[in-house]
Motif scaffolding. Structure first.
Motif, PDB file in Angstrom:
ATOM      1  N   THR A 165     -10.474  24.682 -12.485  1.00 20.24           N
ATOM      2  CA  THR A 165      -9.668  25.164 -11.387  1.00 20.24           C
ATOM      3  C   THR A 165      -9.235  24.070 -10.354  1.00 20.24           C
ATOM      4  N   GLU A 166      -8.477  24.320  -9.523  1.00 21.80           N
ATOM      5  CA  GLU A 166      -7.967  23.372  -8.708  1.00 21.80           C
ATOM      6  C   GLU A 166      -9.132  22.927  -7.382  1.00 21.80           C
ATOM      7  N   ASP A 167     -10.002  23.745  -7.344  1.00 25.17           N
ATOM      8  CA  ASP A 167     -11.015  23.646  -6.393  1.00 25.17           C
ATOM      9  C   ASP A 167     -12.443  22.841  -7.004  1.00 25.17           C
ATOM     10  N   ALA A 168     -12.125  22.488  -8.159  1.00 27.23           N
ATOM     11  CA  ALA A 168     -13.320  21.633  -8.906  1.00 27.23           C
ATOM     12  C   ALA A 168     -13.349  20.232  -8.259  1.00 27.23           C
ATOM     13  N   GLN A 191     -14.234   6.182  -8.761  1.00 29.02           N
ATOM     14  CA  GLN A 191     -15.123   7.159  -7.859  1.00 29.02           C
ATOM     15  C   GLN A 191     -14.741   8.644  -8.026  1.00 29.02           C
ATOM     16  N   GLU A 192     -15.630   9.334  -7.376  1.00 27.90           N
ATOM     17  CA  GLU A 192     -15.249  10.644  -7.486  1.00 27.90           C
ATOM     18  C   GLU A 192     -13.890  11.070  -6.806  1.00 27.90           C
ATOM     19  N   LEU A 193     -13.251  12.026  -7.434  1.00 26.34           N
ATOM     20  CA  LEU A 193     -12.137  12.646  -6.986  1.00 26.34           C
ATOM     21  C   LEU A 193     -12.307  14.041  -6.664  1.00 26.34           C
ATOM     22  N   LEU A 194     -11.598  14.420  -5.612  1.00 27.09           N
ATOM     23  CA  LEU A 194     -11.675  15.748  -4.947  1.00 27.09           C
ATOM     24  C   LEU A 194     -10.341  16.470  -5.068  1.00 27.09           C
ATOM     25  N   THR A 195     -10.441  17.665  -5.535  1.00 29.62           N
ATOM     26  CA  THR A 195      -9.059  18.283  -5.486  1.00 29.62           C
ATOM     27  C   THR A 195      -8.953  18.788  -4.132  1.00 29.62           C
ATOM     28  N   ILE A 196      -7.493  19.181  -4.065  1.00 29.88           N
ATOM     29  CA  ILE A 196      -6.997  19.437  -2.636  1.00 29.88           C
ATOM     30  C   ILE A 196      -7.889  20.622  -1.961  1.00 29.88           C
ATOM     31  N   GLY A 197      -8.541  21.390  -2.643  1.00 32.77           N
ATOM     32  CA  GLY A 197      -9.107  22.530  -1.894  1.00 32.77           C
ATOM     33  C   GLY A 197     -10.487  21.775  -1.268  1.00 32.77           C
ATOM     34  N   ALA A 198     -11.220  20.892  -2.147  1.00 34.15           N
ATOM     35  CA  ALA A 198     -12.595  20.338  -1.727  1.00 34.15           C
ATOM     36  C   ALA A 198     -12.233  19.267  -0.856  1.00 34.15           C
ATOM     37  N   PHE A 199     -10.977  18.787  -1.011  1.00 38.31           N
ATOM     38  CA  PHE A 199     -10.732  17.604   0.269  1.00 38.31           C
ATOM     39  C   PHE A 199     -10.342  18.205   1.523  1.00 38.31           C
ATOM     40  N   ALA A 200      -9.582  19.247   1.335  1.00 39.30           N
ATOM     41  CA  ALA A 200      -9.262  19.943   2.656  1.00 39.30           C
ATOM     42  C   ALA A 200     -10.416  20.543   3.410  1.00 39.30           C
ATOM     43  N   ALA A 201     -11.617  20.835   2.753  1.00 37.79           N
ATOM     44  CA  ALA A 201     -12.724  21.245   3.499  1.00 37.79           C
ATOM     45  C   ALA A 201     -13.325  20.170   4.156  1.00 37.79           C
ATOM     46  N   ARG A 202     -13.402  19.123   3.337  1.00 38.82           N
ATOM     47  CA  ARG A 202     -14.167  17.939   3.963  1.00 38.82           C
ATOM     48  C   ARG A 202     -13.496  17.354   5.202  1.00 38.82           C
ATOM     49  N   ALA A 203     -12.095  17.296   5.072  1.00 39.80           N
ATOM     50  CA  ALA A 203     -11.158  16.981   6.021  1.00 39.80           C
ATOM     51  C   ALA A 203     -10.998  17.590   7.283  1.00 39.80           C
ATOM     52  N   ARG A 204     -11.655  18.904   7.097  1.00 41.24           N
ATOM     53  CA  ARG A 204     -11.279  20.065   8.103  1.00 41.24           C
ATOM     54  C   ARG A 204      -9.815  20.468   8.366  1.00 41.24           C
ATOM     55  N   ALA A 223      -0.915   9.872   0.716  1.00 47.93           N
ATOM     56  CA  ALA A 223      -0.508  10.404  -0.379  1.00 47.93           C
ATOM     57  C   ALA A 223      -1.950  10.589  -1.441  1.00 47.93           C
ATOM     58  N   PRO A 224      -1.956  11.648  -2.327  1.00 49.64           N
ATOM     59  CA  PRO A 224      -3.109  11.742  -3.244  1.00 49.64           C
ATOM     60  C   PRO A 224      -3.352  10.554  -4.088  1.00 49.64           C
ATOM     61  N   ALA A 225      -4.692  10.304  -4.384  1.00 49.79           N
ATOM     62  CA  ALA A 225      -5.119   9.421  -5.324  1.00 49.79           C
ATOM     63  C   ALA A 225      -4.709   9.647  -6.697  1.00 49.79           C
ATOM     64  N   HIS A 226      -4.290  10.702  -6.875  1.00 51.36           N
ATOM     65  CA  HIS A 226      -4.115  10.970  -8.386  1.00 51.36           C
ATOM     66  C   HIS A 226      -3.247  12.412  -8.374  1.00 51.36           C
ATOM     67  N   VAL A 227      -2.168  12.350  -9.176  1.00 52.41           N
ATOM     68  CA  VAL A 227      -1.569  13.794  -9.410  1.00 52.41           C
ATOM     69  C   VAL A 227      -1.593  14.267 -10.938  1.00 52.41           C
ATOM     70  N   TYR A 240      -5.184  15.276  -6.342  1.00 51.72           N
ATOM     71  CA  TYR A 240      -6.561  14.986  -6.221  1.00 51.72           C
ATOM     72  C   TYR A 240      -6.634  13.850  -5.080  1.00 51.72           C
ATOM     73  N   TYR A 241      -8.025  13.831  -4.227  1.00 51.89           N
ATOM     74  CA  TYR A 241      -8.041  12.758  -3.342  1.00 51.89           C
ATOM     75  C   TYR A 241      -9.367  12.164  -3.502  1.00 51.89           C
ATOM     76  N   ARG A 242      -9.508  11.032  -2.923  1.00 57.15           N
ATOM     77  CA  ARG A 242     -10.952  10.366  -2.924  1.00 57.15           C
ATOM     78  C   ARG A 242     -11.428  10.558  -1.564  1.00 57.15           C
ATOM     79  N   ALA A 243     -12.885  10.472  -1.676  1.00 56.75           N
ATOM     80  CA  ALA A 243     -13.575  10.890  -0.384  1.00 56.75           C
ATOM     81  C   ALA A 243     -13.361  10.023   0.614  1.00 56.75           C
ATOM     82  N   GLY A 244     -13.040   8.818   0.400  1.00 62.72           N
ATOM     83  CA  GLY A 244     -12.781   7.895   1.431  1.00 62.72           C
ATOM     84  C   GLY A 244     -11.386   7.938   2.163  1.00 62.72           C
ATOM     85  N   GLN A 245     -10.757   8.751   1.600  1.00 65.01           N
ATOM     86  CA  GLN A 245      -9.339   8.988   2.416  1.00 65.01           C
ATOM     87  C   GLN A 245      -9.617  10.141   3.661  1.00 65.01           C
ATOM     88  N   VAL A 246     -10.803  10.704   3.602  1.00 63.06           N
ATOM     89  CA  VAL A 246     -11.087  11.676   4.563  1.00 63.06           C
ATOM     90  C   VAL A 246     -10.932  11.282   5.965  1.00 63.06           C
TER      91      VAL A 246
END
Length: 297
Positions: free
Chosen positions: A2-5, A12-25, A41-45, A53-59
């Protein structure tokens, strides 16, 4: 998947847009907008899915972009700030932007007061905020540039013209008085003057030599240089702040002086003028920088 995985990347760890959005509020919609605007820009599409997909360091960058947008910062300036990274460079860029905002708001506040007085018919009340006085000025030699210009071009031309004249004053014995701009006819969005930038200098002979050289080298310039002896004058004037200099709010100051002149039975004997006695770059919106004046008798 799923896109939220959460998925693992090679570094390093990549976050889906849903997970990254939650971390970044932030919302996923906001993140898509930042991507489209070139701010984050996303780290990966995913090639097949198009998932971002985004890296945690982009928060932190995501949160910074969101806060800068809350300041109504233009996109180009946001890109400059986030591109500067952490530290004094980014802080300096933010400080410069906020100084611009405060100057603009101060000017808008002054304009609103001017328009409120106009629209309410309380012009006399508005003029009463200006203290008008007279001063005797001695005869002085001035070098000048005269140009036809509209109101929206005027501030840039004044700064450039006075800068050129102050540089030229070094050849003419140095600056010997307060630089000013005289208006030989109305300057507005429809009327182009002309306006004349003037700098008093100490050496008349050197000034005339400078003017002659300037005429010879003038070519196709949009302005005309000159030198003259300005006679001793009595000026009726009021002092205004940097925020009040902007057009059209500066008109209230000119009108206040004219009303005071009429009350005192004085007559204008020359073009109105703005005398710039303070360093423009180092002053704030509420600092006095200019005298609005009329020669009178």
């Amino acid at each position: 998947m799923t896109e939220d995985a959460v998925v693992d990347g090679p570094d390093q760890e990549l976050l889906t847009i849903g997970a990254f959005a939650a971390r970044a509020r932030l919302s996923a919609k906001a993140l898509r907008l930042y991507d489209r605007l070139g701010l984050l820009a996303p780290a990966h599409v995913g090639e097949a899915t198009g998932y971002r997909y985004y890296r945690a360091g982009q928060v932190e960058r995501a949160r910074l972009v969101a806060m800068l947008r809350q300041l109504d910062m233009p996109l180009a300036r946001i890109a400059e700030v986030v591109g500067a990274g952490d530290g004094p460079a980014a802080a300096g860029l933010l400080g410069a932007y906020w100084a611009d905002v405060e100057a603009r708001v101060a000017g808008q506040r002054t304009l609103a007061e001017y328009l409120r007085g106009r629209l309410s018919g309380r012009s006399s009340e508005m003029y009463g905020k200006f203290r008008v006085e007279t001063v005797e000025t001695p005869a002085q030699v001035v070098i000048s540039e005269k140009r036809h210009t509209l109101a929206d071009e005027l501030p840039a031309w004044i700064g450039a013209a006075l800068g050129r004249l102050e540089e030229a004053a070094r050849e003419c014995g140095g600056v010997a008085g307060v630089p000013y701009v005289a208006y030989h006819a109305e300057v507005s969005m429809e009327s182009d003057g002309p306006a004349e930038a003037c700098v008093p200098v100490a050496d008349e002979a050197a000034a005339r030599a400078w003017a002659e050289r300037s005429r010879e080298l003038g070519g196709g310039r949009a302005w005309a240089t000159a030198v003259r002896v300005e006679p001793a004058r009595r000026l009726a004037y009021t002092r205004i702040t940097k925020a009040q200099v902007a057009h059209p709010q500066i008109l209230a100051a000119f009108e206040a002086v004219e009303e005071w002149m009429a009350t005192e039975g004085l007559t204008a004997t020359g073009p109105c003028r703005e005398l710039y006695f303070a360093d423009w770059a180092s002053t704030g919106p509420e600092d006095p920088v200019c005298d609005v004046a009329f020669p009178v008798s």
